[in-house]
Write an enzyme that holds these catalytic residues in place. Structure first.
Site, PDB file in Angstrom:
ATOM      1  N   ARG A 243      -0.346 -29.770  22.411  1.00 49.85           N
ATOM      2  CA  ARG A 243       0.305 -28.446  22.906  1.00 49.85           C
ATOM      3  C   ARG A 243       1.900 -28.569  22.556  1.00 49.85           C
ATOM      4  NH1 ARG A 243      -3.882 -26.727  22.792  1.00 49.85           N
ATOM      5  NH2 ARG A 243      -5.090 -25.326  24.359  1.00 49.85           N
ATOM      6  N   GLU A 272       5.125 -20.966  20.915  1.00 48.00           N
ATOM      7  CA  GLU A 272       3.910 -20.335  19.960  1.00 48.00           C
ATOM      8  C   GLU A 272       3.730 -18.956  20.254  1.00 48.00           C
ATOM      9  OE1 GLU A 272       0.988 -23.275  19.402  1.00 48.00           O
ATOM     10  OE2 GLU A 272      -0.527 -21.781  19.053  1.00 48.00           O
ATOM     11  N   HIS A 290      -1.735 -23.423  14.217  1.00 49.97           N
ATOM     12  CA  HIS A 290      -2.702 -23.842  15.309  1.00 49.97           C
ATOM     13  C   HIS A 290      -4.386 -23.730  14.799  1.00 49.97           C
ATOM     14  CE1 HIS A 290      -3.139 -24.275  19.872  1.00 49.97           C
ATOM     15  NE2 HIS A 290      -4.013 -25.099  19.074  1.00 49.97           N
TER      16      HIS A 290
HETATM   17  C1  DGY Z   1      -7.747 -26.246  22.074  1.00 49.28           C
HETATM   18  O1  DGY Z   1      -8.766 -25.843  22.240  1.00 49.28           O
HETATM   19  O2  DGY Z   1      -7.195 -26.168  23.226  1.00 49.28           O
HETATM   20  C2  DGY Z   1      -7.231 -26.631  20.839  1.00 49.28           C
HETATM   21  O3  DGY Z   1      -5.771 -26.341  20.893  1.00 49.28           O
HETATM   22  C3  DGY Z   1      -7.968 -26.299  19.559  1.00 49.28           C
HETATM   23  O4  DGY Z   1      -7.013 -26.523  18.499  1.00 49.28           O
END
Ligand code: DGY
Length: 338
Positions: A243, A272, A290
């Site tokens: 994250r 983001e 992402h």
């Molecule tokens: C999630 O599903 O939490 C991830 O970020 C996928 O990349």
């Protein structure tokens, strides 16, 4: 008299196989606006009176949203494994089930992590930009110098499913693996993976590649900052597929620019979808939007799992991958509040 089908809101259209799995099972309202996240005001408005919500990690499910949805809401099915976008404690307090999509995306996310590791150590993003101006260039002995992986140390920060899948792949690259995590892995698992536990400080000084796989919590927010970058080797790279807010992006840009560390690869961003301007200017930073889980097969599996969880939740059945099922008040029928 037959009951009306459960009313659900999908904040984004899913892959076709997942959309088909909904047919005849519920009355879906699907946001099909521009390909950005559903605007907050529209999310609040369209959540009202729903029994289930299927949301992306771009949607914040907090008190305001839960108030807007109202008392009929039974389940929030996240189309992601991470669920820091959802106030799980508040959902639990209100008897609302939360589900996520673990396991199905582990291997794809681990592959993407390795794509970023390789891109960072071998400066692929900068190299790719090199011939694009179409000016003649000559291959020289100092050109695009990168780092080796063989015999080096991979440091995994947060050794859950994805961290372990990343560690497994390290053997093929001839790397040693250390990890840091709040709980030690069982000794047998450590032996299978060939990993050794370190505290964060030791890991940062030892690792040539630091790969982040921790959840975003108050403890991990800005875990990577000026101080922690200063502990890393100047030849080390940082990769983050967990994250964005775990990394202070301004500090990362300073660290790469001032050669405190060698390079970075980012799948996720602090604010983001915005990316810190000073990072974009750096050839040694690889940024991708992402796509950790965005392979055709994994997206289908995530969509189908999220739909399965949603349908289970609206009908009072136990979903396959609940986040808070065990904490919900139980009704007389033995299922979570329905
Ligand atoms: C999630 O599903 O939490 C991830 O970020 C996928 O990349």
């Amino acid at each position: 008299m037959t009951e009306p089908p459960p009313a659900v809101l999908l904040t984004r259209e899913l892959v076709p196989e997942a959309m088909r799995a909904l047919e005849g099972r519920c009355a879906p309202d699907v946001y099909t606006g521009p390909p950005d996240a559903i605007p907050r005001a529209e999310f609040l408005r369209r959540a009202e009176g729903r029994h289930g919500l299927l949301v992306m990690l771009t949607e914040r499910v907090d008190r305001e949203l839960l108030d807007a949805a109202g008392p009929d809401l039974r389940v929030v099915a996240n189309h992601a494994v991470g669920h820091d976008n959802i106030d799980v404690a508040e959902c639990t307090r209100r008897g609302v089930l939360v589900t996520n999509t673990p396991d199905v995306l582990t291997e794809s996310t681990a592959d993407l992590t390795w794509a970023l590791i390789l891109a960072s150590v071998r400066r692929i993003a900068g190299g790719d930009r090199f011939p694009r101006p179409r000016a003649p260039w000559v291959r020289g002995p100092r050109m695009v110098l990168g780092q080796d992986l063989h015999g080096k140390v991979l440091g995994i920060v947060g050794c859950g499913r994805v961290g372990q899948a990343v560690a497994r792949r390290a053997r093929g690259f001839g790397m040693h693996v250390v990890y840091t995590a709040p709980r030690r892995l069982p000794a047998q698992r450590e032996a299978e993976l060939g990993v050794r536990r370190r505290d964060l400080g030791q890991l940062l000084t030892e690792a040539d590649v630091v790969s982040v796989h921790a959840p975003l919590t108050p403890m991990t927010r800005h875990l990577f900052n000026d101080e922690t970058f200063a502990m890393m080797k100047p030849t080390a790279v940082l990769v983050n597929t967990a994250r964005g807010p775990i990394v202070d992006e301004k500090a990362l840009a300073r660290a790469v620019e001032n050669a405190v560390i060698f390079a970075a690869g980012l799948d996720v961003f602090e604010r983001e979808p915005e990316v810190e301007e000073s990072l974009l200017a750096l050839d040694s930073v690889t940024v991708v939007p992402h796509p950790g889980s965005t392979t055709t097969r994994t997206r289908a599996a995530m969509g189908l799992l999220a739909v399965e969880n949603l349908l289970a939740g609206v009908s009072g059945r136990r979903p396959r991958t609940p986040v808070n099922h065990h904490r919900l008040p139980v009704s007389r029928s033995g299922s979570p509040r329905s």
